[in-house]
Design a protein around this motif. Structure first.
Motif, PDB file in Angstrom:
ATOM      1  N   PRO A 152      12.949 -16.091  45.366  1.00 41.41           N
ATOM      2  CA  PRO A 152      13.302 -14.902  44.590  1.00 41.41           C
ATOM      3  C   PRO A 152      13.864 -15.329  43.239  1.00 41.41           C
ATOM      4  O   PRO A 152      14.632 -16.290  43.157  1.00 41.41           O
ATOM      5  CB  PRO A 152      14.383 -14.236  45.447  1.00 41.41           C
ATOM      6  CG  PRO A 152      15.014 -15.376  46.187  1.00 41.41           C
ATOM      7  CD  PRO A 152      13.982 -16.460  46.327  1.00 41.41           C
ATOM      8  N   VAL A 153      13.494 -14.621  42.199  1.00 42.75           N
ATOM      9  CA  VAL A 153      13.960 -14.970  40.860  1.00 42.75           C
ATOM     10  C   VAL A 153      13.977 -13.706  40.010  1.00 42.75           C
ATOM     11  O   VAL A 153      13.171 -12.792  40.233  1.00 42.75           O
ATOM     12  CB  VAL A 153      13.057 -16.062  40.241  1.00 42.75           C
ATOM     13  CG1 VAL A 153      11.639 -15.536  40.063  1.00 42.75           C
ATOM     14  CG2 VAL A 153      13.628 -16.568  38.932  1.00 42.75           C
ATOM     15  N   PHE A 154      14.886 -13.656  39.058  1.00 47.57           N
ATOM     16  CA  PHE A 154      14.940 -12.505  38.164  1.00 47.57           C
ATOM     17  C   PHE A 154      13.936 -12.665  37.035  1.00 47.57           C
ATOM     18  O   PHE A 154      13.598 -13.779  36.607  1.00 47.57           O
ATOM     19  CB  PHE A 154      16.353 -12.312  37.608  1.00 47.57           C
ATOM     20  CG  PHE A 154      17.318 -11.760  38.616  1.00 47.57           C
ATOM     21  CD1 PHE A 154      18.278 -12.582  39.195  1.00 47.57           C
ATOM     22  CD2 PHE A 154      17.269 -10.428  38.995  1.00 47.57           C
ATOM     23  CE1 PHE A 154      19.165 -12.080  40.135  1.00 47.57           C
ATOM     24  CE2 PHE A 154      18.156  -9.917  39.935  1.00 47.57           C
ATOM     25  CZ  PHE A 154      19.099 -10.750  40.512  1.00 47.57           C
ATOM     26  N   GLU A 155      13.475 -11.543  36.555  1.00 48.75           N
ATOM     27  CA  GLU A 155      12.531 -11.540  35.434  1.00 48.75           C
ATOM     28  C   GLU A 155      13.096 -12.296  34.239  1.00 48.75           C
ATOM     29  O   GLU A 155      14.301 -12.223  33.953  1.00 48.75           O
ATOM     30  CB  GLU A 155      12.203 -10.096  35.048  1.00 48.75           C
ATOM     31  CG  GLU A 155      11.011  -9.945  34.126  1.00 48.75           C
ATOM     32  CD  GLU A 155      10.643  -8.480  33.894  1.00 48.75           C
ATOM     33  OE1 GLU A 155      11.504  -7.611  34.143  1.00 48.75           O
ATOM     34  OE2 GLU A 155       9.502  -8.224  33.475  1.00 48.75           O
ATOM     35  N   GLU A 156      12.240 -13.034  33.583  1.00 48.18           N
ATOM     36  CA  GLU A 156      12.536 -13.855  32.401  1.00 48.18           C
ATOM     37  C   GLU A 156      13.300 -15.133  32.724  1.00 48.18           C
ATOM     38  O   GLU A 156      13.584 -15.924  31.817  1.00 48.18           O
ATOM     39  CB  GLU A 156      13.290 -13.051  31.331  1.00 48.18           C
ATOM     40  CG  GLU A 156      12.470 -11.873  30.780  1.00 48.18           C
ATOM     41  CD  GLU A 156      13.178 -11.129  29.662  1.00 48.18           C
ATOM     42  OE1 GLU A 156      14.273 -11.577  29.259  1.00 48.18           O
ATOM     43  OE2 GLU A 156      12.631 -10.120  29.193  1.00 48.18           O
ATOM     44  N   ALA A 157      13.603 -15.362  33.977  1.00 48.51           N
ATOM     45  CA  ALA A 157      14.235 -16.625  34.369  1.00 48.51           C
ATOM     46  C   ALA A 157      13.162 -17.675  34.591  1.00 48.51           C
ATOM     47  O   ALA A 157      11.996 -17.344  34.837  1.00 48.51           O
ATOM     48  CB  ALA A 157      15.044 -16.423  35.650  1.00 48.51           C
ATOM     49  N   PRO A 158      13.545 -18.962  34.511  1.00 45.23           N
ATOM     50  CA  PRO A 158      12.581 -20.023  34.819  1.00 45.23           C
ATOM     51  C   PRO A 158      12.400 -20.175  36.320  1.00 45.23           C
ATOM     52  O   PRO A 158      13.276 -19.781  37.110  1.00 45.23           O
ATOM     53  CB  PRO A 158      13.239 -21.268  34.216  1.00 45.23           C
ATOM     54  CG  PRO A 158      14.691 -20.978  34.300  1.00 45.23           C
ATOM     55  CD  PRO A 158      14.841 -19.496  34.088  1.00 45.23           C
ATOM     56  N   VAL A 159      11.291 -20.758  36.715  1.00 46.41           N
ATOM     57  CA  VAL A 159      11.048 -20.955  38.141  1.00 46.41           C
ATOM     58  C   VAL A 159      10.324 -22.278  38.365  1.00 46.41           C
ATOM     59  O   VAL A 159       9.562 -22.741  37.503  1.00 46.41           O
ATOM     60  CB  VAL A 159      10.206 -19.795  38.734  1.00 46.41           C
ATOM     61  CG1 VAL A 159       8.776 -19.836  38.228  1.00 46.41           C
ATOM     62  CG2 VAL A 159      10.221 -19.843  40.266  1.00 46.41           C
ATOM     63  N   GLU A 160      10.612 -22.891  39.509  1.00 44.31           N
ATOM     64  CA  GLU A 160       9.896 -24.087  39.931  1.00 44.31           C
ATOM     65  C   GLU A 160       9.500 -23.904  41.382  1.00 44.31           C
ATOM     66  O   GLU A 160      10.347 -23.614  42.231  1.00 44.31           O
ATOM     67  CB  GLU A 160      10.749 -25.344  39.772  1.00 44.31           C
ATOM     68  CG  GLU A 160      10.018 -26.608  40.266  1.00 44.31           C
ATOM     69  CD  GLU A 160      10.852 -27.863  40.112  1.00 44.31           C
ATOM     70  OE1 GLU A 160      10.659 -28.598  39.121  1.00 44.31           O
ATOM     71  OE2 GLU A 160      11.689 -28.121  41.013  1.00 44.31           O
ATOM     72  N   LEU A 161       8.234 -24.083  41.669  1.00 45.88           N
ATOM     73  CA  LEU A 161       7.738 -24.049  43.044  1.00 45.88           C
ATOM     74  C   LEU A 161       7.359 -25.468  43.426  1.00 45.88           C
ATOM     75  O   LEU A 161       6.562 -26.108  42.747  1.00 45.88           O
ATOM     76  CB  LEU A 161       6.512 -23.122  43.162  1.00 45.88           C
ATOM     77  CG  LEU A 161       6.697 -21.689  42.637  1.00 45.88           C
ATOM     78  CD1 LEU A 161       5.438 -20.884  42.911  1.00 45.88           C
ATOM     79  CD2 LEU A 161       7.915 -21.026  43.241  1.00 45.88           C
ATOM     80  N   ARG A 162       7.935 -25.930  44.520  1.00 47.31           N
ATOM     81  CA  ARG A 162       7.799 -27.334  44.869  1.00 47.31           C
ATOM     82  C   ARG A 162       6.616 -27.606  45.799  1.00 47.31           C
ATOM     83  O   ARG A 162       6.313 -26.820  46.693  1.00 47.31           O
ATOM     84  CB  ARG A 162       9.093 -27.833  45.507  1.00 47.31           C
ATOM     85  CG  ARG A 162      10.286 -27.791  44.554  1.00 47.31           C
ATOM     86  CD  ARG A 162      11.533 -28.299  45.231  1.00 47.31           C
ATOM     87  NE  ARG A 162      11.988 -27.403  46.290  1.00 47.31           N
ATOM     88  CZ  ARG A 162      12.957 -27.719  47.148  1.00 47.31           C
ATOM     89  NH1 ARG A 162      13.538 -28.920  47.074  1.00 47.31           N
ATOM     90  NH2 ARG A 162      13.324 -26.859  48.088  1.00 47.31           N
ATOM     91  N   CYS A 163       5.990 -28.751  45.565  1.00 46.70           N
ATOM     92  CA  CYS A 163       4.850 -29.168  46.378  1.00 46.70           C
ATOM     93  C   CYS A 163       4.891 -30.684  46.528  1.00 46.70           C
ATOM     94  O   CYS A 163       4.985 -31.406  45.532  1.00 46.70           O
ATOM     95  CB  CYS A 163       3.535 -28.751  45.715  1.00 46.70           C
ATOM     96  SG  CYS A 163       2.055 -29.414  46.512  1.00 46.70           S
TER      97      CYS A 163
END
Lengths: 120, 115
Positions: free
Chosen positions: B12-23
């Motif tokens: 979950p993340v707020f709009e305009e925030a950065p995000v990282e999805l790990r693999c």
């Protein structure tokens, strides 16, 4: 760009009936197509590899007599779920490999929009 | 045999925030790496891929991923997410010398962007 279609997008059938799903490459020839199955909130699991003009190669645990695959032309592969049961309800996705789309030694797969099968 | 692990099932993340999805992946040979996005009741759309060359790969919709061979990772990033980025994201690998360029998928990460 390469487009893959699936038909139907949704199908509801009664238990014991057979359902055919079509996968078509619209603007390229695909000697190889792949069939995947996706249960709700889960990942894609490869069911079988469909090769034009030859028998499909099934992954371990997939019943070839239940999931019949035919790849009769370079643009069409079909998956028939025979004697469907409620546990066969799932999202079925196909992909097609475009041999002309070779980059860095990799032939890209293009995915269809999926078919949601519900067996009552 | 190859395998792919996506460490987060939901992000979950707020709009305009950065995000990282790990693999992270495991393979005994060199691999090609991919990120796909899936919107509800739709097929998969390729976001980006690493085949060779620069380890930083830029894709569509402002996403990028970095291949780290020593850590066997291929994390997906976006500096500022939008509501429309809410979807399921799949990491996948294909062994370079594997038969048929077959893909192995991770379990998926559901990105939920909140206003």
């Amino acid at each position: 760009g390469a487009v893959v279609s699936q038909h139907p997008s949704r199908v509801i059938c009664k238990s014991g009936t057979s359902v055919k799903i079509e996968c078509r490459s619209l603007d390229f020839q695909a000697t190889t197509m792949f069939w995947y199955r996706q249960f709700p909130k889960q990942s894609l699991m490869l069911m079988a590899t469909s090769n034009e003009g030859s028998k499909a190669t099934y992954e371990q645990g997939v019943e070839k007599d239940k999931f019949l695959i035919n790849h009769a032309s370079l643009t069409l592969s079909t998956l028939t779920v025979t004697s469907a049961h409620p546990e066969d309800s799932s999202f079925y996705i196909c992909s097609a490999r475009d041999l002309s789309a070779l980059a860095g030694g990799y032939n890209e797969q293009f995915f269809g929009p999926g078919t949601r099968l519900t067996v009552l | 045999a190859q395998s792919v692990t996506q460490l987060d099932s939901q992000v979950p993340v707020f709009e305009e925030a950065p995000v990282e999805l790990r693999c992270n992946y495991s393979s005994s040979v060199s691999v090609y790496l991919f990120w796909y996005v899936q919107y509800p009741n739709q097929g998969l759309q390729l976001l980006l891929k690493y085949l060779s060359g620069s380890t930083l790969v830029k894709g569509i919709n402002g996403f990028e991923a970095e291949f780290n061979k020593s850590q066997t990772s291929f994390h997906l990033r976006k500096p500022s997410v939008h509501i429309s980025d809410t979807a399921e994201y799949f990491c996948a690998v294909s062994e370079i010398r594997g038969a048929g360029n077959m893909l192995t998928f991770g379990g998926g990460t559901r990105l939920m962007v909140k206003p």
